[in-house]
Scaffold this motif. Structure first.
Motif, mmCIF file in Angstrom:
data_model
loop_
_atom_site.group_PDB
_atom_site.id
_atom_site.type_symbol
_atom_site.label_atom_id
_atom_site.label_comp_id
_atom_site.label_asym_id
_atom_site.label_seq_id
_atom_site.Cartn_x
_atom_site.Cartn_y
_atom_site.Cartn_z
ATOM 1 N N ALA A 91 18.403 75.511 56.709
ATOM 2 C CA ALA A 91 19.811 75.902 56.716
ATOM 3 C C ALA A 91 20.529 75.407 55.471
ATOM 4 N N ALA A 110 22.918 80.829 63.343
ATOM 5 C CA ALA A 110 23.316 79.431 63.535
ATOM 6 C C ALA A 110 23.114 79.006 64.986
ATOM 7 N N ALA A 113 19.323 78.542 65.631
ATOM 8 C CA ALA A 113 18.843 77.333 64.960
ATOM 9 C C ALA A 113 19.337 76.079 65.674
#
Length: 201
Positions: A91, A110, A113
């Motif tokens: 990231a 996001a 993750a």
């Protein structure tokens, strides 16, 4: 069934060992991160962090159940920590690319993750716990909650203290402070979960 006093003793022992183990382990990525941004080294340092945390936790777990595989616990914790750091590094080092994507695309990435990181440690450790505790699946969610709270604590403490141009020593010191509070938060929540699992056993 665990008595109230035994449960309190278990929580206190787990809290001490887990806080100390995570704090000591977190010093590895904190020190590495103060001198380099190499994702490979940070993932390796994260694996060291996980191994130290797992070893500390195994001390308490082996007192609870002598048949528990201590080496398996340490290995699972180390691999899960490395995975979490790898996701974080992906990231960070792809931030510019992510910024070019529309918000509707970034948010799902996001979310996936973040969920993967929060569930990684508890899931890895569940593979060791499942044969020892009938409600071991609860450990996955307890760890997700614990690490979520711990990471929020870390961010709240370090964000205002870290400033551009600081010397590596100060960066590492701030990271260590945040790591200690993160470790204590995570240890408190997972300790409560462990005592609950013991009562159910």
């Amino acid at each position: 069934m665990t008595t109230v006093l035994a449960a309190r003793d278990l929580w206190q022992s787990w809290f001490r060992w887990t806080t100390a183990g995570e704090f000591a382990g977190f010093l590895a990525p904190a020190l590495i991160g103060a001198v380099t941004s190499s994702p490979q080294l940070l993932v390796l340092a994260g694996m060291v962090e996980g191994a130290i945390l797992g070893a500390a936790q195994a001390v308490v777990l082996r007192r609870v159940d002598r048949t528990l595989n201590g080496r398996g616990w340490i290995g699972a914790t180390a691999l899960a920590a490395a995975f979490a750091w790898a996701v974080a590094m992906l990231a960070v080092h792809n931030g510019d690319r992510l910024n070019t994507l529309p918000l509707g695309a970034v948010l799902p990435i996001a979310a996936v993750a973040g969920i993967a990181v929060l569930l990684s440690l508890g899931t890895a450790q569940w593979f060791v716990l499942r044969n020892h505790f009938p409600s071991a699946h609860l450990w996955i969610w307890a760890n997700a909650l614990a690490w979520g709270a711990g990471l929020l604590m870390f961010t709240a403490v370090t964000t205002p203290l870290w400033q551009p141009g600081q010397p590596p020593e100060l960066i590492a010191l701030v990271g260590a402070l945040g790591g200690l509070l993160m470790a204590a938060t995570m240890a408190a929540v997972t300790g409560a979960a462990l005592t609950r699992l013991m009562r159910r056993k």
